[in-house]
Structure formats: C-alpha cells, structure tokens
Scaffold this active site. Structure first.
Site, PDB file in Angstrom:
ATOM      1  N   PRO A   2     -17.726 -26.637  -9.690  1.00 22.79           N
ATOM      2  CG  PRO A   2     -15.271 -26.965  -9.471  1.00 22.79           C
ATOM      3  CD  PRO A   2     -16.343 -27.527 -10.297  1.00 22.79           C
ATOM      4  CD  GLU A   3     -22.291 -22.469  -9.914  1.00 15.70           C
ATOM      5  OE1 GLU A   3     -22.443 -21.176  -9.950  1.00 15.70           O
ATOM      6  OE2 GLU A   3     -22.938 -23.035  -9.759  1.00 15.70           O
ATOM      7  CE  LYS A  57     -17.998 -22.662 -15.329  1.00 17.25           C
ATOM      8  NZ  LYS A  57     -19.015 -23.493 -14.802  1.00 17.25           N
ATOM      9  CG  HIS A  90     -10.074 -39.589  -9.576  1.00 17.71           C
ATOM     10  ND1 HIS A  90     -10.362 -40.597 -10.744  1.00 17.71           N
ATOM     11  CD2 HIS A  90     -10.717 -40.159  -8.762  1.00 17.71           C
ATOM     12  CE1 HIS A  90     -11.151 -41.396 -10.200  1.00 17.71           C
ATOM     13  NE2 HIS A  90     -11.405 -41.255  -9.218  1.00 17.71           N
ATOM     14  NE  ARG A 109     -19.103 -36.394 -13.458  1.00 18.43           N
ATOM     15  CZ  ARG A 109     -20.513 -35.804 -13.369  1.00 18.43           C
ATOM     16  NH1 ARG A 109     -20.810 -34.644 -12.592  1.00 18.43           N
ATOM     17  NH2 ARG A 109     -21.329 -36.183 -14.461  1.00 18.43           N
ATOM     18  NE  ARG A 151     -32.066 -14.843 -26.254  1.00 21.41           N
ATOM     19  CZ  ARG A 151     -30.864 -15.029 -25.659  1.00 21.41           C
ATOM     20  NH1 ARG A 151     -29.848 -13.960 -25.777  1.00 21.41           N
ATOM     21  NH2 ARG A 151     -30.438 -16.143 -25.276  1.00 21.41           N
ATOM     22  NE  ARG A 260     -26.139 -27.752 -15.393  1.00 22.75           N
ATOM     23  CZ  ARG A 260     -25.185 -26.876 -15.170  1.00 22.75           C
ATOM     24  NH1 ARG A 260     -25.411 -25.829 -14.249  1.00 22.75           N
ATOM     25  NH2 ARG A 260     -24.110 -27.103 -16.184  1.00 22.75           N
TER      26      ARG A 260
END
Length: 271
Positions: A2-3, A57, A90, A109, A151, A260
């Site tokens: 979830p973002e 988040k 869970h 998880r 950067r 990712r």
C-alpha cells in the site's frame, strides 16, 4: 505494498465510522509485527476518536491523551467490520467501538505497525525527518530541483526517498516518470528545472487520480469496506513490461533499481 493513495483512501473510508466514537476494547491477537504492539495501545479504551489523519503512509487516530499509529506495511489492510465478524487468518488487531463496529488489521507478512504515541516527542522521533506531503503546498515548483542539486542517484530512487518527499512509492514513481517523459535511470542532478516542475505537477495529478479511483489493487490492498481500488485499470507502465506503450506502441522494458521493478518506454522517456 500500500502506498500513499491507498492509505489516504483508507483514512477517508474509516473516518466516518470512527470519529466521535468511543473505544470499548482493544484486541491484540499477535503482538509480533514490525515492532511489538505495546500494551499502551489500551490507553485508547474509554476515549472517543477526535480525528483521523495521515502522515506519509502512517494513519494517526487522535485521542485526548495520545495517538494510535497504524501502518499497513507490505501487505496489510484495515477494514471497518461488525464486531461479530469471524476472525480470519492474519487478523492481528481489533479496535472495538461501543457503536458495534471494529477496525481490524489483517497483515499476512507482519511488516505493519500498531503503536501508541503518548506525546509530541514520541511523534517527532518517528515522523520528524520525513519530507513534505506531495499533495501539499510545500511540494511546489522549485522544490524538487533544489533538492536534486549534486544528487547523482537515479531520479526514481530520489523520488522514493521519504526524506525528499513522502509517499511516492514504486507504482506511482513509475507512472509519474512515464507521464513526465523521464527515464527512471536519469540522474536527479541532470534534470533541468522546467522538467522537474513538470514532474512535480504530474506526481500531484497521478496521486490525486489514484485516490479518486480508490487506490490500486494488485494483490493485497482493498478499501476500508473491503472493495478493491480501481486505479490498476489506469496504469500505463507499472506491471506492463513487455507490452506495447500506450503512446507509441514501443515494447515496454523492465529493469531492477534498488531491488524494485522499474518499467519504462525507451522511446517516450529520455535522460
């Protein structure tokens, strides 16, 4: 995982059910999440929820004596349920309310979190170093360009750094970079101010659209009422490696960055 849009959808979904409602019980079935659930979460019993906020988040349920912090981790969901809903595998934590409903955290998880922040110092210790909210006025033209000076990291890695800006996770970084025409491998310092400002506006647009469509359901995420999010139907690159670009029909490519998946169009996106 979830973002930001998924967590914001969760906040919007649970708020009408819990604000001004008094907690009658806290049920902990498994303390072993990312951090052990502290006994102090029981401090919420007997208190009404004053408001529900989000920072990055993290969900923040505000009470008169402290804040209950919730994080969905990699696979967590929070649902509003009737108190007599059977417990599933869970289901680790319930916040039970006097009006007959509960908030239930399911986290296969166990990378999520449930914490009690008793004072401002507790909150500052966890949240103080986070960057600005991408949908706030603090995330404005000129901000990304100023942060990116010198950067050398790839722009996608730069965007996903919570010290730079919060909540731009893998899905939405992929989508925003595609719409901005920037390769995920481009060095942050090499992107000029005009393109950075365009990227800023696109990040806001992509995140707002995802929230409006209930988030992105890929595997684990559902809304607070159990319904899926529908932004997955609007994804242009994420999860579409090997398929044709929606703009030019070139085959989308996939690479790994910081462990990712990055999906991009080699024709539409440039350094």
């Amino acid at each position: 995982m979830p973002e930001l849009p998924e967590v914001e959808v969760c906040r919007l979904g649970i708020s009408p059910h819990v604000i001004a409602q008094e907690v009658s019980e806290v049920i902990i079935r498994n303390k072993r999440l990312r951090w052990p659930i502290p006994d102090e979460v029981c401090s919420a019993v007997g208190l009404p929820v004053l408001k529900v906020e989000r920072r990055a988040k993290y969900l923040l349920l505000r009470f008169s004596t402290g804040t209950l912090l919730l994080h969905l981790g990699m696979s967590g969901t929070i649902r509003v349920i009737e108190q007599d809903t059977p417990v599933a595998k869970h289901d680790h934590f319930d916040l039970v309310f006097k009006h007959g409903k509960s908030l239930r955290l399911n986290d296969p998880r166990r990378f999520g979190a449930v914490l009690w922040l008793a004072n401002d110092e507790d909150e500052l210790g966890l949240l103080a170093k986070l960057g600005p909210e991408p949908l706030s006025d603090d995330f404005a033209e000129g901000y990304l360009f100023s942060k990116a000076k010198n950067r050398k990291v790839p722009i996608k890695t730069f965007l996903m750094n919570n010290h730079v800006v919060v909540g731009v996770g893998n899905i939405y970084a992929n989508e925003a970079l595609f719409q901005a025409g920037i390769l995920p491998t481009a060095k942050a310092k090499d992107i000029d101010e005009h393109r950075m400002n365009s990227l800023t506006a696109i990040i806001k647009k992509v995140l707002s659209a995802a929230i409006a469509q209930g988030g992105t359901t890929l595997k684990d995420f559902t809304q607070a009422d159990g319904r899926p999010g529908y932004f997955a139907q609007s994804l242009m690159v994420y999860g579409r490696a090997g398929e044709a670009c929606v703009t030019c029909k070139t085959k989308l490519q996939e690479i790994r960055q910081s462990n990712r998946s990055s999906v991009f169009c080699p024709s539409c996106q440039q350094d």
